[in-house]
Write a protein that holds these residues in place. Structure first.
Motif, mmCIF file in Angstrom:
data_model
loop_
_atom_site.group_PDB
_atom_site.id
_atom_site.type_symbol
_atom_site.label_atom_id
_atom_site.label_comp_id
_atom_site.label_asym_id
_atom_site.label_seq_id
_atom_site.Cartn_x
_atom_site.Cartn_y
_atom_site.Cartn_z
ATOM 1 N N VAL A 18 0.853 -1.185 0.000
ATOM 2 C CA VAL A 18 0.000 0.000 0.000
ATOM 3 C C VAL A 18 0.889 1.236 0.000
ATOM 4 O O VAL A 18 1.847 1.328 0.777
ATOM 5 C CB VAL A 18 -0.922 0.020 1.247
ATOM 6 C CG1 VAL A 18 -1.781 1.274 1.258
ATOM 7 C CG2 VAL A 18 -1.778 -1.233 1.303
ATOM 8 N N ALA A 19 0.560 2.179 -0.880
ATOM 9 C CA ALA A 19 1.213 3.489 -0.916
ATOM 10 C C ALA A 19 0.132 4.514 -1.238
ATOM 11 O O ALA A 19 -0.635 4.318 -2.188
ATOM 12 C CB ALA A 19 2.310 3.534 -1.970
ATOM 13 N N LYS A 20 0.062 5.546 -0.438
ATOM 14 C CA LYS A 20 -1.002 6.542 -0.572
ATOM 15 C C LYS A 20 -2.344 5.804 -0.540
ATOM 16 O O LYS A 20 -2.607 5.080 0.409
ATOM 17 C CB LYS A 20 -0.801 7.381 -1.835
ATOM 18 C CG LYS A 20 0.518 8.145 -1.831
ATOM 19 C CD LYS A 20 0.732 8.914 -3.101
ATOM 20 C CE LYS A 20 1.230 7.988 -4.169
ATOM 21 N NZ LYS A 20 1.755 8.536 -5.350
ATOM 22 N N GLU A 21 -3.151 5.939 -1.571
ATOM 23 C CA GLU A 21 -4.437 5.243 -1.615
ATOM 24 C C GLU A 21 -4.416 4.078 -2.606
ATOM 25 O O GLU A 21 -5.462 3.547 -2.965
ATOM 26 C CB GLU A 21 -5.542 6.224 -1.975
ATOM 27 C CG GLU A 21 -5.739 7.296 -0.914
ATOM 28 C CD GLU A 21 -6.824 8.285 -1.280
ATOM 29 O OE1 GLU A 21 -7.684 7.964 -2.126
ATOM 30 O OE2 GLU A 21 -6.809 9.392 -0.716
ATOM 31 N N ALA A 22 -3.233 3.681 -3.039
ATOM 32 C CA ALA A 22 -3.084 2.605 -4.019
ATOM 33 C C ALA A 22 -2.677 1.306 -3.335
ATOM 34 O O ALA A 22 -1.894 1.315 -2.383
ATOM 35 C CB ALA A 22 -2.040 2.986 -5.061
ATOM 36 N N GLU A 23 -3.204 0.203 -3.847
ATOM 37 C CA GLU A 23 -2.854 -1.124 -3.348
ATOM 38 C C GLU A 23 -2.405 -1.998 -4.507
ATOM 39 O O GLU A 23 -2.966 -1.924 -5.595
ATOM 40 C CB GLU A 23 -4.061 -1.799 -2.687
ATOM 41 C CG GLU A 23 -4.563 -1.104 -1.455
ATOM 42 C CD GLU A 23 -5.720 -1.838 -0.798
ATOM 43 O OE1 GLU A 23 -6.018 -1.517 0.365
ATOM 44 O OE2 GLU A 23 -6.325 -2.729 -1.446
ATOM 45 N N VAL A 24 -1.382 -2.808 -4.251
ATOM 46 C CA VAL A 24 -0.889 -3.736 -5.257
ATOM 47 C C VAL A 24 -0.765 -5.104 -4.601
ATOM 48 O O VAL A 24 -0.100 -5.250 -3.569
ATOM 49 C CB VAL A 24 0.496 -3.300 -5.810
ATOM 50 C CG1 VAL A 24 1.038 -4.326 -6.796
ATOM 51 C CG2 VAL A 24 0.401 -1.923 -6.460
ATOM 52 N N THR A 25 -1.398 -6.108 -5.212
ATOM 53 C CA THR A 25 -1.257 -7.477 -4.741
ATOM 54 C C THR A 25 0.101 -7.990 -5.192
ATOM 55 O O THR A 25 0.489 -7.817 -6.348
ATOM 56 C CB THR A 25 -2.377 -8.365 -5.315
ATOM 57 O OG1 THR A 25 -3.628 -7.826 -4.904
ATOM 58 C CG2 THR A 25 -2.257 -9.789 -4.824
#
Length: 133
Positions: A18-25
């Motif tokens: 998670v960074a800022k409001e972004a999520e990466v699986t």
């Protein structure tokens, strides 16, 4: 500038960054998974994003006309010790600019890229910037 990412293990099959409001699986499954990027793919994606962002940064300064851009990357990995030994890239731009201007764009993308400068200090990088046919 400072950057922050927080990552956590979800289960034996994956994790989440998670960074800022972004999520990466994240593909952290030992067997791999098709629906998430593994660490090397994420590194290459970061380099691609750096190059594309560099295009966005440099084109207004150079009054460079561009219709689109793509980046294709590949990495060569050795097993012992595990590390990348080469990163290859191909930047393709949709532009009618001269070959000299394309070369100028290429040099500027590499010169001002945080990720490209960091990686090129650790791993040999080779690549081209070509015009979309």
């Amino acid at each position: 500038m400072e950057y922050r990412v927080h990552a956590r293990r979800i289960d034996a099959h994956g994790s989440l960054a998670v960074a800022k409001e972004a999520e990466v699986t994240l593909d952290t499954d030992l067997a791999g998974r098709r629906d998430a990027m593994n660490p090397v793919e994420l590194l290459l994606a970061a380099l691609a994003a750096c190059m594309l962002k560099g295009i966005e940064r440099v084109t207004p300064m150079l009054s460079f006309q561009i219709g689109g851009a793509e980046v294709a990357l590949e990495a060569i990995r050795q097993d012992a010790p595990p590390k990348l030994t080469l990163i290859r890239y191909e930047i393709t731009v949709d532009s009618a600019e001269t070959d000299q201007r394309l070369d100028l764009l290429h040099r500027n993308i590499l010169k001002y890229g945080t990720i490209s400068n960091t990686l090129s200090g650790a791993v040999p990088m080779e690549g081209t910037l070509t015009r979309k046919v």
